[in-house]
Design a protein around this motif. Structure first.
Motif, PDB file in Angstrom:
ATOM      1  N   ARG A  15       0.874  -1.167   0.000  1.00  0.00           N
ATOM      2  CA  ARG A  15       0.000   0.000   0.000  1.00  0.00           C
ATOM      3  C   ARG A  15       0.912   1.217   0.000  1.00  0.00           C
ATOM      4  O   ARG A  15       1.690   1.394   0.933  1.00  0.00           O
ATOM      5  CB  ARG A  15      -0.897  -0.023   1.234  1.00  0.00           C
ATOM      6  N   HIS A  16       0.846   1.995  -1.075  1.00  0.00           N
ATOM      7  CA  HIS A  16       1.709   3.170  -1.243  1.00  0.00           C
ATOM      8  C   HIS A  16       3.184   2.781  -1.136  1.00  0.00           C
ATOM      9  O   HIS A  16       3.985   3.485  -0.513  1.00  0.00           O
ATOM     10  CB  HIS A  16       1.357   4.265  -0.233  1.00  0.00           C
ATOM     11  N   GLY A  17       3.532   1.612  -1.690  1.00  0.00           N
ATOM     12  CA  GLY A  17       4.911   1.153  -1.712  1.00  0.00           C
ATOM     13  C   GLY A  17       5.394   0.484  -0.430  1.00  0.00           C
ATOM     14  O   GLY A  17       6.520   0.023  -0.360  1.00  0.00           O
ATOM     15  N   VAL A  18       4.536   0.432   0.566  1.00  0.00           N
ATOM     16  CA  VAL A  18       4.904  -0.172   1.850  1.00  0.00           C
ATOM     17  C   VAL A  18       4.231  -1.545   1.957  1.00  0.00           C
ATOM     18  O   VAL A  18       3.016  -1.655   1.771  1.00  0.00           O
ATOM     19  CB  VAL A  18       4.459   0.729   3.034  1.00  0.00           C
ATOM     20  N   PRO A  19       5.005  -2.599   2.236  1.00  0.00           N
ATOM     21  CA  PRO A  19       4.389  -3.924   2.371  1.00  0.00           C
ATOM     22  C   PRO A  19       3.263  -3.905   3.412  1.00  0.00           C
ATOM     23  O   PRO A  19       3.438  -3.393   4.514  1.00  0.00           O
ATOM     24  CB  PRO A  19       5.543  -4.815   2.841  1.00  0.00           C
ATOM     25  N   ALA A  20       2.099  -4.449   3.003  1.00  0.00           N
ATOM     26  CA  ALA A  20       0.936  -4.452   3.891  1.00  0.00           C
ATOM     27  C   ALA A  20       0.546  -5.868   4.291  1.00  0.00           C
ATOM     28  O   ALA A  20       0.305  -6.138   5.464  1.00  0.00           O
ATOM     29  CB  ALA A  20      -0.240  -3.746   3.232  1.00  0.00           C
ATOM     30  N   VAL A  21       0.486  -6.753   3.311  1.00  0.00           N
ATOM     31  CA  VAL A  21       0.100  -8.143   3.597  1.00  0.00           C
ATOM     32  C   VAL A  21       0.892  -9.079   2.707  1.00  0.00           C
ATOM     33  O   VAL A  21       1.424  -8.693   1.673  1.00  0.00           O
ATOM     34  CB  VAL A  21      -1.419  -8.391   3.381  1.00  0.00           C
ATOM     35  N   GLU A  22       0.959 -10.322   3.153  1.00  0.00           N
ATOM     36  CA  GLU A  22       1.608 -11.356   2.359  1.00  0.00           C
ATOM     37  C   GLU A  22       0.572 -12.426   2.032  1.00  0.00           C
ATOM     38  O   GLU A  22      -0.187 -12.846   2.896  1.00  0.00           O
ATOM     39  CB  GLU A  22       2.770 -11.968   3.138  1.00  0.00           C
ATOM     40  N   LEU A  23       0.533 -12.822   0.797  1.00  0.00           N
ATOM     41  CA  LEU A  23      -0.398 -13.845   0.341  1.00  0.00           C
ATOM     42  C   LEU A  23       0.263 -15.206   0.517  1.00  0.00           C
ATOM     43  O   LEU A  23       1.356 -15.446   0.013  1.00  0.00           O
ATOM     44  CB  LEU A  23      -0.704 -13.593  -1.139  1.00  0.00           C
ATOM     45  N   VAL A  24      -0.386 -16.078   1.272  1.00  0.00           N
ATOM     46  CA  VAL A  24       0.154 -17.424   1.494  1.00  0.00           C
ATOM     47  C   VAL A  24      -0.952 -18.446   1.217  1.00  0.00           C
ATOM     48  O   VAL A  24      -2.130 -18.158   1.398  1.00  0.00           O
ATOM     49  CB  VAL A  24       0.685 -17.613   2.936  1.00  0.00           C
ATOM     50  N   PRO A  25      -0.581 -19.651   0.780  1.00  0.00           N
ATOM     51  CA  PRO A  25      -1.602 -20.669   0.542  1.00  0.00           C
ATOM     52  C   PRO A  25      -2.274 -21.084   1.848  1.00  0.00           C
ATOM     53  O   PRO A  25      -1.637 -21.104   2.910  1.00  0.00           O
ATOM     54  CB  PRO A  25      -0.833 -21.848  -0.058  1.00  0.00           C
ATOM     55  N   ALA A  26      -3.551 -21.410   1.755  1.00  0.00           N
ATOM     56  CA  ALA A  26      -4.293 -21.881   2.926  1.00  0.00           C
ATOM     57  C   ALA A  26      -3.808 -23.272   3.303  1.00  0.00           C
ATOM     58  O   ALA A  26      -3.411 -24.064   2.452  1.00  0.00           O
ATOM     59  CB  ALA A  26      -5.783 -21.906   2.622  1.00  0.00           C
ATOM     60  N   LYS A  27      -3.847 -23.552   4.604  1.00  0.00           N
ATOM     61  CA  LYS A  27      -3.476 -24.889   5.067  1.00  0.00           C
ATOM     62  C   LYS A  27      -4.612 -25.843   4.726  1.00  0.00           C
ATOM     63  O   LYS A  27      -5.781 -25.496   4.830  1.00  0.00           O
ATOM     64  CB  LYS A  27      -3.237 -24.882   6.576  1.00  0.00           C
ATOM     65  N   LYS A  28      -4.250 -27.028   4.342  1.00  0.00           N
ATOM     66  CA  LYS A  28      -5.254 -28.032   4.015  1.00  0.00           C
ATOM     67  C   LYS A  28      -5.936 -28.503   5.292  1.00  0.00           C
ATOM     68  O   LYS A  28      -5.306 -28.661   6.323  1.00  0.00           O
ATOM     69  CB  LYS A  28      -4.608 -29.207   3.300  1.00  0.00           C
ATOM     70  N   SER A  29      -7.222 -28.723   5.190  1.00  0.00           N
ATOM     71  CA  SER A  29      -8.014 -29.182   6.332  1.00  0.00           C
ATOM     72  C   SER A  29      -7.624 -30.602   6.699  1.00  0.00           C
ATOM     73  O   SER A  29      -7.392 -31.446   5.840  1.00  0.00           O
ATOM     74  CB  SER A  29      -9.492 -29.127   5.982  1.00  0.00           C
ATOM     75  N   LYS A  30      -7.557 -30.859   8.005  1.00  0.00           N
ATOM     76  CA  LYS A  30      -7.251 -32.203   8.474  1.00  0.00           C
ATOM     77  C   LYS A  30      -8.525 -32.971   8.810  1.00  0.00           C
ATOM     78  O   LYS A  30      -8.474 -34.099   9.238  1.00  0.00           O
ATOM     79  CB  LYS A  30      -6.338 -32.140   9.693  1.00  0.00           C
ATOM     80  N   VAL A  31      -9.675 -32.309   8.599  1.00  0.00           N
ATOM     81  CA  VAL A  31     -10.951 -32.940   8.887  1.00  0.00           C
ATOM     82  C   VAL A  31     -11.343 -33.830   7.716  1.00  0.00           C
ATOM     83  O   VAL A  31     -11.302 -33.408   6.568  1.00  0.00           O
ATOM     84  CB  VAL A  31     -12.045 -31.875   9.121  1.00  0.00           C
ATOM     85  N   THR A  32     -11.666 -35.053   8.020  1.00  0.00           N
ATOM     86  CA  THR A  32     -12.122 -35.978   6.990  1.00  0.00           C
ATOM     87  C   THR A  32     -13.541 -36.394   7.323  1.00  0.00           C
ATOM     88  O   THR A  32     -13.802 -36.902   8.417  1.00  0.00           O
ATOM     89  CB  THR A  32     -11.220 -37.234   6.949  1.00  0.00           C
ATOM     90  N   LEU A  33     -14.435 -36.153   6.390  1.00  0.00           N
ATOM     91  CA  LEU A  33     -15.820 -36.524   6.603  1.00  0.00           C
ATOM     92  C   LEU A  33     -16.007 -38.000   6.307  1.00  0.00           C
ATOM     93  O   LEU A  33     -15.400 -38.552   5.395  1.00  0.00           O
ATOM     94  CB  LEU A  33     -16.739 -35.688   5.713  1.00  0.00           C
ATOM     95  N   GLY A  34     -16.862 -38.628   7.063  1.00  0.00           N
ATOM     96  CA  GLY A  34     -17.185 -40.027   6.808  1.00  0.00           C
ATOM     97  C   GLY A  34     -16.247 -41.022   7.459  1.00  0.00           C
ATOM     98  O   GLY A  34     -16.228 -42.188   7.086  1.00  0.00           O
ATOM     99  N   ASN A  35     -15.468 -40.593   8.455  1.00  0.00           N
ATOM    100  CA  ASN A  35     -14.519 -41.501   9.109  1.00  0.00           C
ATOM    101  C   ASN A  35     -15.194 -42.683   9.790  1.00  0.00           C
ATOM    102  O   ASN A  35     -14.597 -43.741   9.936  1.00  0.00           O
ATOM    103  CB  ASN A  35     -13.683 -40.760  10.147  1.00  0.00           C
TER     104      ASN A  35
END
Length: 77
Positions: free
Chosen positions: A29-49
């Motif tokens: 933002r105006h040349g100043v780092p504001a945020v970093e884009l990172v991949p989302a963590k994969k869910s460890k929840v498994t449906l139907g266990n």
């Protein structure tokens, strides 16, 4: 890789792909780092266990609760 807010709005899909590939993506933002884009963590929840691991549900399970059971369920005395 750095992108301004305007560039990020215009090229969001490309920036997301870069982040998913592991590239560091910083939005400024105006040349100043504001945020970093990172991949989302994969869910460890498994449906139907529990599929095929739970026994048959007895017919009585679907019977209406007694007044006493209902009071217990609602946490009332």
């Amino acid at each position: 890789m750095q992108a301004s807010v305007h560039e990020a709005k215009t090229n969001l899909s490309k920036l997301m792909e870069a982040a998913e590939r592991g590239e560091r993506v910083v939005i400024t933002r105006h040349g100043v780092p504001a945020v970093e884009l990172v991949p989302a963590k994969k869910s460890k929840v498994t449906l139907g266990n529990l599929k095929d691991k739970v026994g048959e549900i007895p017919d009585a399970f679907f019977d209406p609760m007694t007044e006493e059971e209902l009071l217990d369920w609602e946490g009332r005395d």
